[in-house]
Every structure is written in structure tokens, then in C-alpha cells.
Design an enzyme around this catalytic site. Structure first.
Site, mmCIF file in Angstrom:
data_model
loop_
_atom_site.group_PDB
_atom_site.id
_atom_site.type_symbol
_atom_site.label_atom_id
_atom_site.label_comp_id
_atom_site.label_asym_id
_atom_site.label_seq_id
_atom_site.Cartn_x
_atom_site.Cartn_y
_atom_site.Cartn_z
ATOM 1 C CD GLU A 178 -66.582 27.835 -14.307
ATOM 2 O OE1 GLU A 178 -67.027 27.850 -13.707
ATOM 3 O OE2 GLU A 178 -65.687 28.169 -14.536
ATOM 4 C CD GLU A 201 -72.091 30.401 -15.675
ATOM 5 O OE1 GLU A 201 -72.161 29.088 -15.498
ATOM 6 O OE2 GLU A 201 -71.944 31.151 -15.898
#
Length: 685
Positions: A144, A153
Site C-alpha cells: 500500500e 510516494e
């Protein structure tokens, strides 16, 4: 242990040395984290769980032991799902130590400590083999690592490293695949966040600098709750295009890539903006899908799951272009390790595939570095401009000497266009000064406005050519402001400049009022609400960690949020809590306001919304919060240009709406500190 920290005070403008305990930043980061938002995202959780069950079953069907690598484990939730689904062992990697510690507590509390190993490292530092972090490579990869832009990210570098070093060839991956979608649209609303539009000032037009119009704009994505942008505010020029997919079960490359999708324009218009979102296929067949599509793509908008950790993206094309219905167009997306950007080509001029990778756009005009996107929208707001022009017209005379105190403001330009004898502007940076210089040059009025790169306390009479200020004006807008009352920096500037003002000088705005209303949020409450049990797993250690950090400060604080993106209902009347008189210097004594907001509507009160209203003159007010009366049902319409303050109650309160209960408040403004202290609680009869 305590330490002195230098912190810029956005209200006073001073660098304050504050004594803080050494854990202060640590607790601030935890308190402002949104782990609860992810745990409350039932759609996300259940889709991951379904994908994990299916992947574990496929590995077991091959007769293999199931060894899981969970990168970015957070609370350890997905690892616990894998064990429950039948996995033999999980390696759970979490780089943020407080979260890794919480995950350790959570897996122990749920009885999985012997089957889940928490590794407090970045995944690229994890080692495999005897004596390493992992005894063997994993055959199931759970991650995730995504943000609104999918790869922002560092998902690609993490996947690339994992496939090279941490997982077996042909591993199962959850999610299995991500697909990015995009749609070309025309939108006056969204485009106003990217380009300065011509402005009307008393019949004259203030033109934007040519360099701003030619500039490709800011580099960063504009991530918003696109569900709150009405389809009425944009016109699709083409279909929703599938731009590219990434298969996470196979080796992933961080090399820059470009992809194009060709389509026929479905109507004529101005190609300005690309709306984008992505889906996650949790299994190879694509039968388990977690989509980020906005609510207006659903047959019924209420069917759309709400989430704040993943939103939608708005990309502004490097230049606006006309398209005609029937045109054959090609939309190209490029990406590097961390970001995406788009461009549009006419197919008749389509580049070869080897030439379609275009350099990442960057601002060349400086305006996109000085003005964030909401600020562009604010400057382009015609009604707002009319209010400021009307207020200036009512106070200006031919001999007026004006001084503007706001960052990158057009008010001094307006004042000069309205006939002021002289206009000065204090600019907080060289870049801001250069942007306003471009505006002046583009409109051939550079001689009438003098830009001074000085702080208010540095300004002298000689800087003003011996003149005294007859009109001191501000929007006020300051780039350092986060919370609504940070704009009180204008009051400190006004006080510092008192010796340079004419005795009868006009201060515009003459005052400001802090307003508040108790609200029930449709969804925003999830980012602060404790989770307790998530999909059958006890995650209370995380709740306790977050609450401890929220309680770390002696007083609770408000948070800045753009409430136009987060629907809420007013459960009380809106009320003025405190007024600041800019015609006077800052007082020595604190300003204190106490009282209550009786509940007049039924609902669950999650907190209090706060905002500023600026009284330009006695009859012209500009609101940075509510834009009109609250409806009978409690619906609120909020300004898109500024963030409002939100004070979350420690626990929600169910109101019956009979005025027998109220939100009690105590608010104090400490002039010496430039600080507003807030305290809200529920009082019931």
C-alpha cells in the site's frame, strides 16, 4: 528533555524561540497523520482482503508455503488478513518507527506475533538470507504505497527493488495491477487555478503578463476531492481514456515512460485541463476492483466510497488550445519515478513513439511559484475583485498615497488605476516583487507603483519619498498563513507602520471578524475518529497512539481544511466570536470571548468550523469562509480560495436540535504571542 526551537510565527512575522519537549515534532506528525482515514475506508479494506484471500489460495494450490512480504504495513492490518487467509508467515516492513511500534503492539494483541515479523526499515534496506531481515524471498507481495498520483510516494522504486531482491519470480501481488485513466476537459473554474485572467477595473482591463500566459505552470499535481467539482463546471472534450497499466506481479522499472491514447474530439472547445484517477485490480482477472473514480461517475453518487488518502488529480496542460468536434487528438502522459504530466497533440502532427516523452513542465514566469492554485482562483474571482475595487473607489482621492501590505497583491495596481497619486507595495520576497513588476510592465503602469522589498518595521519616510500614507490596504493575504487568523499579521504590520500614517489615514480592511459554527461532517470526521476494530482486527493501540499525540500539547489546536471539498451541515447558527479593529494599533491586553452556540438542528456534531471575514468598509465585507446564508437544512457553501479552521471535538455529540444543548466556547487572542487559544466543549441541560 526540552529544547529551544526556532519557529516562524505567521501572525507576528517574528522568529520565535519556543521551548518544546524533544518529542514535539514526533507527536505533531502522528497527530496530523491520517491512518484512521485508511482504516475507516471499508471499500479499500474489503477489496484488499478479497485479493489477499485469492492470492493465498493460488499459492496454496501450487503446493507452496505462503510467505508474504507486506511493504508499508502501517498497522499490520494487511499482514493479519494474510495470516487469517492461510499464509504461513509475513514479513511486514514499516519505515516510520512510531507506526512500526504500534504495528508490533497490534499484531501481538491479535495473537499473530509468532507469524508476523515487523521490520522497521525502508524496504530498499531489507536484507534476505541467513542473518538477514528475511530468511527467504516471499512469494506473495502486498503493498500500500500509493498516493493520489499513484506513484508519488515512491511506489516504482520500491517495487523495482522488491522484484530484484525480496520476492520470487512469478510472485503473486496484491494489488495485481493499477490502471490510470484521464479525460480532457474545458473548465473555466479549474483553468482559473492555473492562469491569470484579464480583470476589469472601472472599465479598464488589467491584462496578465505574456510570460504567465506562455508558462506551462507549476510542476506538482493538483489533488482534490473531484466529487465536489460539479459536472456542470466542466465540459468533456473527449472520452475517458485508459492511459497505461502497471503489472505489480512482474518486474517494474523506474525508467521514465510515456504513453499515448488517441481519440476523436466529441465536441468543440478549449483544451485546458486533464482529470485523472486510477483503479487497482486486486487479482489477475480484474474481478476485484478498487476504483478512485469520483462520485459523479457512479449511477448513484452515494454509492461512491469516500476516502481522503487517495483522491483524484487535476493536471493543467502547458498551454490552452482550441479543438473542434471531430478532430483526431492524442493525449500523452509521461512519468518519472514520482510524478505524472500530460500533453495534447493533434494526430496530424503526432510525434513518433520515440519522441513522445516530453520534459516535465516547470514554471518559467515565477507567478506559479509565488501564487498557489487557490490564490490564482482568488485573483481571478470577479465578484471579489469588484468588492475590493468598490471599496478602494469609496476611499481614494486624487492626492491619496497608498501602501499595500499583502504578498503578491494586485491592490496597489488597482489603486493606481483608480487614480491614486502614488501607490507603494511591500513585498515579502524578490520573486513576488518580480511577478508584480511583470503585471505593471504588461499594462504600462510601472511608473505609478513602487515595489519595496522591505519588512514593515524597516520602512522609513525616505522610502516613501517623504510622503505620509493616507490609505493602508491589504486583502490581507500572506503566503505563510495556514489558519484563518494567521492573516492578523496585517494588524501587526499596521501597528509597525503607525508612525508613517496620516492622522486621518484609512485602513482597508477596517476590521476583521472571526466567525464559527458547529458542524456535522459528512465524511471528514473519519480522519480523526478512533477505529477500534477494523475488519475484525483490534487496532486500538493505534487509536491510543494517535490520542496520546493529540493530547501532547497543553491545548488542542484547530487544523486547516478547504471545507468546499468536505461537505458539512451546520447544527448551530453561525456566530461572530471575536472582532479585530484594524483602525487601532494592537492592544496590550488579551482579547477574550466566551459564550455558547445552541444546537438548533439534529445531527452528530464532530467539531467547529472557523473562518475570517474582512470588513473593507462599513458596507463591504469579504468572507474567507461561508459565502452565503446557511440553508434551512443546514447546508453550507464555502469559499474555494482559503482554508478554514476545523476544531475537532474529542468525541462526537448527538444533538436533538432542541437548543437544550450547546457548544460552549472560550477563545483568547494573546497579542504578545500572536496566538489564538481555542477551547470548545459540550454543555447540556
Amino acid at each position: 528533555m526540552k529544547t529551544f526551537c526556532g519557529r516562524a510565527n505567521p501572525v507576528t512575522g517574528a522568529l520565535d524561540w519556543v521551548e518544546e519537549r524533544e518529542e514535539y515534532d514526533y507527536h505533531q506528525e502522528i497527530a496530523r497523520s491520517c491512518y484512521a482515514d485508511m482504516l475507516h475506508d471499508h471499500d479499500r479494506n474489503i477489496k484488499y482482503y478479497q485479493g489477499i484471500r485469492a492470492a493465498v489460495a493460488r499459492v496454496q494450490a501450487r503446493g507452496e508455503k505462503v510467505v508474504v512480504l507486506d511493504i508499508g504495513t502501517g498497522t499490520g492490518l494487511l499482514s493479519m488478513m494474510a495470516l487469517t487467509a492461510g499464509a504461513d508467515f509475513c514479513y511486514a516492513v514499516e519505515v516510520f518507527k512510531p507506526m512500526a511500534d504500534a504495528a508490533q503492539c497490534i499484531v501481538e494483541k491479535n495473537g499473530f506475533a509468532d507469524k508476523i515479523k515487523i521490520i522497521n526499515k525502508h524496504s530498499t534496506d531489507v536484507t534476505v538470507g541467513p542473518g538477514g531481515d528475511m530468511q527467504t524471498k516471499a512469494n506473495v507481495l502486498i503493498t500500500e504505497l500509493f498516493d493520489t498520483e499513484l506513484i508519488g510516494e515512491g511506489a516504482l522504486p520500491s517495487y523495482e527493488h522488491a522484484h530484484q531482491n525480496l520476492v520470487q519470480e512469478g510472485c503473486e501481488a496484491i494489488p495485481h495491477r493499477a490502471t490510470v485513466y484521464a479525460q480532457l476537459v474545458e473548465s473555466e473554474l479549474l483553468w482559473s487555478w492555473a492562469q491569470l485572467q484579464p480583470l476589469e477595473v472601472e472599465g479598464a482591463q488589467l491584462a496578465p503578463p505574456p510570460a504567465v500566459g506562455r508558462c506551462s505552470g507549476a510542476q506538482s499535481v493538483c489533488d482534490i476531492q473531484l466529487s465536489q467539482v460539479s459536472p456542470d463546471s466542466f465540459s468533456p472534450l473527449g472520452p475517458l481514456c485508459t492511459m497505461f497499466s502497471v503489472d505489480f506481479s512482474k518486474p517494474v522499472s523506474t525508467a521514465p515512460q510515456s504513453y499515448s491514447s488517441q481519440f476523436v474530439a466529441q465536441c468543440s472547445g478549449r483544451a485546458q485541463v486533464v482529470l485523472s484517477w486510477w483503479d487497482l485490480d486486486m487479482d489477475p482477472s480484474g474481478s476485484i476492483v478498487c476504483t478512485m473514480a469520483p462520485s459523479w461517475t457512479y449511477p448513484q453518487s452515494k454509492m461512491a466510497p469516500w476516502r481522503d488518502h487517495w483522491m483524484q488529480s487535476v493536471y493543467f496542460l502547458p498551454a490552452e488550445s482550441r479543438v473542434t468536434e471531430g478532430d483526431k487528438l492524442s493525449l500523452t502522459v509521461c512519468h518519472d519515478d514520482y510524478s505524472l504530466w500530460f500533453s495534447l497533440q493533434d494526430c496530424s502532427q503526432q510525434l513518433s513513439q520515440s519522441d513522445t516523452f516530453l520534459d516535465r513542465p516547470c514554471c518559467s514566469c515565477q507567478a506559479h511559484l509565488v501564487w498557489p492554485r487557490p490564490r490564482f482562483g482568488e485573483l481571478n474571482d470577479k465578484l471579489r475583485t469588484e468588492n475590493y475595487v468598490s471599496a478602494l473607489r469609496s476611499v481614494l482621492r486624487e492626492d491619496s498615497v497608498c501602501l499595500g501590505v499583502s504578498d503578491g497583491s494586485l491592490l496597489p495596481v488597482f489603486a493606481r488605476m483608480l487614480g491614486a497619486k502614488k501607490a507603494f507595495s511591500l513585498e515579502n520576497s524578490r520573486m513576488s516583487k518580480q511577478v508584480i513588476e511583470q503585471v505593471l510592465q504588461a499594462n504600462s503602469i510601472s511608473g505609478g507603483v513602487e515595489l519595496l522589498e522591505l519588512r514593515p518595521e524597516q520602512l522609513t519616510s525616505s522610502d516613501l519619498g517623504g510622503e505620509q500614507i493616507s490609505v493602508l490596504m491589504g486583502e490581507p493575504y500572506f503566503s505563510t498563513s495556514l489558519l484563518p487568523w494567521h492573516s492578523l499579521f496585517f494588524w501587526y504590520c499596521r501597528t509597525a507602520l503607525a508612525g508613517l500614517l496620516q492622522p486621518s489615514a484609512t485602513i482597508l480592511p477596517c476590521s476583521a471578524t472571526l466567525h464559527m459554527v458547529a458542524v456535522e461532517f459528512k465524511d471528514l470526521w473519519r480522519i480523526r475518529a478512533p477505529c477500534g476494530t477494523c475488519e475484525g482486527f483490534d487496532v486500538t493501540p493505534m487509536d491510543e497512539m494517535v490520542q496520546k499525540s493529540l493530547d501532547f500539547s497543553e491545548s488542542r489546536e484547530a487544523e486547516p481544511h478547504p471545507l468546499w471539498e468536505y461537505p458539512c451541515r451546520a447544527l448551530t447558527q453561525s456566530q461572530a466570536a471575536m472582532t479585530f479593529d484594524f483602525t487601532q494599533c494592537i492592544p496590550q491586553q488579551p482579547i477574550i470571548s466566551q459564550g455558547s452556540l445552541p444546537f438548533i438542528r439534529s445531527g452528530r456534531c464532530h467539531g467547529v468550523a472557523l473562518w475570517m471575514e474582512y470588513h473593507l468598509t462599513h458596507d463591504i465585507t469579504v468572507s474567507a469562509g461561508l459565502l452565503g446564508p446557511i440553508s434551512e437544512q443546514g447546508e453550507c457553501v464555502w469559499s474555494r480560495h482559503r482554508k478554514q479552521g476545523v476544531y475537532f471535538l474529542r468525541s462526537a455529540w448527538d444533538s436533538s436540535g432542541d437548543s437544550r444543548a450547546a457548544v460552549s466556547y472560550s477563545i483568547s487572542f494573546q497579542p504578545s504571542l500572536g496566538d489564538i487559544k481555542l477551547d470548545f466543549s459540550i454543555k447540556s441541560q
